[in-house]
Motif scaffolding. Structure first.
Motif, PDB file in Angstrom:
ATOM      1  N   LEU A 143      37.668  36.444  30.414  1.00 50.60           N
ATOM      2  CA  LEU A 143      36.591  36.459  31.401  1.00 50.60           C
ATOM      3  C   LEU A 143      35.532  35.416  31.074  1.00 50.60           C
ATOM      4  CD1 LEU A 143      36.054  40.289  31.995  1.00 50.60           C
ATOM      5  CD2 LEU A 143      37.401  38.688  33.346  1.00 50.60           C
ATOM      6  N   GLU A 144      35.166  35.294  29.803  1.00 55.37           N
ATOM      7  CA  GLU A 144      34.159  34.307  29.408  1.00 55.37           C
ATOM      8  C   GLU A 144      34.635  32.890  29.700  1.00 55.37           C
ATOM      9  OE1 GLU A 144      33.376  35.096  25.314  1.00 55.37           O
ATOM     10  OE2 GLU A 144      32.332  36.988  25.709  1.00 55.37           O
ATOM     11  N   ALA A 145      35.931  32.636  29.499  1.00 60.28           N
ATOM     12  CA  ALA A 145      36.474  31.302  29.762  1.00 60.28           C
ATOM     13  C   ALA A 145      36.404  30.956  31.237  1.00 60.28           C
ATOM     14  CB  ALA A 145      37.917  31.219  29.270  1.00 60.28           C
ATOM     15  N   MET A 146      36.497  31.973  32.091  1.00 62.64           N
ATOM     16  CA  MET A 146      36.566  31.704  33.522  1.00 62.64           C
ATOM     17  C   MET A 146      35.218  31.722  34.221  1.00 62.64           C
ATOM     18  SD  MET A 146      40.068  33.543  34.741  1.00 62.64           S
ATOM     19  CE  MET A 146      39.281  35.130  34.734  1.00 62.64           C
ATOM     20  N   GLU A 147      34.240  32.437  33.679  1.00 62.82           N
ATOM     21  CA  GLU A 147      32.982  32.634  34.404  1.00 62.82           C
ATOM     22  C   GLU A 147      32.319  31.341  34.846  1.00 62.82           C
ATOM     23  OE1 GLU A 147      30.522  35.072  31.971  1.00 62.82           O
ATOM     24  OE2 GLU A 147      31.572  36.930  32.483  1.00 62.82           O
ATOM     25  N   SER A 148      32.276  30.345  33.968  1.00 60.68           N
ATOM     26  CA  SER A 148      31.571  29.102  34.298  1.00 60.68           C
ATOM     27  C   SER A 148      32.509  27.955  34.646  1.00 60.68           C
ATOM     28  CB  SER A 148      30.679  28.681  33.108  1.00 60.68           C
ATOM     29  OG  SER A 148      31.469  28.482  31.944  1.00 60.68           O
ATOM     30  N   ASN A 149      33.806  28.227  34.666  1.00 60.89           N
ATOM     31  CA  ASN A 149      34.769  27.143  34.873  1.00 60.89           C
ATOM     32  C   ASN A 149      35.704  27.355  36.049  1.00 60.89           C
ATOM     33  OD1 ASN A 149      34.075  25.639  32.392  1.00 60.89           O
ATOM     34  ND2 ASN A 149      34.876  27.434  31.347  1.00 60.89           N
ATOM     35  N   VAL A 150      35.662  28.531  36.657  1.00 64.65           N
ATOM     36  CA  VAL A 150      36.561  28.865  37.764  1.00 64.65           C
ATOM     37  C   VAL A 150      35.754  29.220  38.996  1.00 64.65           C
ATOM     38  CG1 VAL A 150      38.306  30.515  38.602  1.00 64.65           C
ATOM     39  CG2 VAL A 150      38.405  29.676  36.243  1.00 64.65           C
ATOM     40  N   THR A 151      36.205  28.766  40.174  1.00 63.94           N
ATOM     41  CA  THR A 151      35.634  29.223  41.440  1.00 63.94           C
ATOM     42  C   THR A 151      36.781  29.650  42.353  1.00 63.94           C
ATOM     43  OG1 THR A 151      35.652  26.983  42.388  1.00 63.94           O
ATOM     44  CG2 THR A 151      33.606  27.721  41.318  1.00 63.94           C
TER      45      THR A 151
END
Length: 306
Positions: A238-246
């Motif tokens: 989740l941390e990897a995706m929060e600021s890098n995935v839309t």
């Protein structure tokens, strides 16, 4: 390129975490996942709505499609809009329990819907973001594009590290960015995954070889996410995706997919749309023949029950 940020992993990562909630792992997991899903949500305003008379009904387990975009920003100090250097279309069919991923070469010469020009298909993102990319791919493949997931370079690296690395098969030894990749099985961390997915100049298949390696990373991440090891690392994912995935999928949609579609992610098939290189105004493009385009269109339409 920028990497196989390709990523059904984006969807699968959140879906697997949501599945933990569904099977009852508690309130903390639920709020962690919902918070991450809220941070990844970004709506799209499309000039041309999806080619459907009725919207997909996830409760009824309708098949659906997702445009997967790997954006060449987020790493090496890049912060601009960027281009979609990785483009894949995934169809998810719960009745056949299958997900099909088709790679589209970034240099494919197509009409850019909403821009009034013919250009490389990956320029659609630079001109008009996810919305223009969805409209352009939808028009080109003649199928509805229901959703999108975009992930940047930094996101791929962090996601591979979050699941504890991935194992991929390599068809020929090569060196890229200071890393040597042997023939056969290789275990990749995030930095190695970026290097593995970047190489194309030494590959006799060029960009098609790179796309094959990108798909291998996608499948490797999916396998890890579907394993018990992947599930126990849900917070890192989740941390990897929060600021890098839309994505334009709401938390409620992801929850339905977690309930109704999980088996479809255990059987992932991949396809490559092949083109031929040509030069125009000293710029290199790829042209896909009518027969090849129809072949891919027929596969995707079949998976979407169209």
């Amino acid at each position: 390129m920028s990497i196989g940020k390709k990523i059904i992993l984006g969807i699968v990562g959140l879906i697997l975490a949501i599945t933990l909630v569904v099977v009852g792992l508690g309130a903390k997991v639920y709020f962690d996942v919902r918070g991450s899903a809220d941070q990844t949500y970004e709506s799209v305003k499309r000039k041309n709505p999806a080619k459907r008379e009725q919207a997909v009904d996830l409760e009824e387990q309708d098949s659906f499609s997702v445009l997967l975009l790997g954006i060449d920003t987020g790493d090496l100090g890049r912060t601009e809009q960027g281009r979609s250097d990785t483009m894949m279309v995934a169809t998810v069919n719960p009745k056949d329990k299958k997900t099909t991923i088709v790679s589209i070469a970034r240099d494919t010469y197509v009409p850019i819907v909403g821009h009034g020009t013919d250009d490389k298909i990956n320029h659609a993102y630079a001109f008009g973001g996810a919305a223009m990319s969805m409209d352009t791919v939808e028009s080109y493949l003649d199928i509805p594009i229901d959703h999108y997931v975009a992930i940047n370079m930094k996101g791929l690296k962090e996601l591979v590290d979050a699941v504890g690395g991935v194992e991929v098969s390599n068809s020929g030894e090569f060196t890229q960015s200071g890393y040597t990749f042997k023939h056969g099985l290789n275990t990749l961390d995030g930095d190695r995954a970026l290097a593995f997915s970047r190489m194309r100049k030494e590959d006799p298949r060029g960009d098609y070889g790179r796309q094959e390696r990108q798909r291998a990373i996608v499948v490797g991440v999916v396998k890890k996410l579907l394993s018990m090891d992947g599930i126990t690392k849900y917070q890192e994912v989740l941390e990897a995706m929060e600021s890098n995935v839309t994505t334009d999928m709401h938390f409620a949609d992801m929850k339905k997919i977690a309930l109704n579609y999980r088996d479809a992610f255990t059987n992932v098939k991949t396809e490559q749309m092949q083109g031929e290189g040509f030069m125009q105004d000293n710029i290199s493009y790829q042209r896909v023949s009518e027969d090849e385009l129809k072949r891919v269109q027929d596969i995707l339409k079949g998976e979407l029950d169209l």
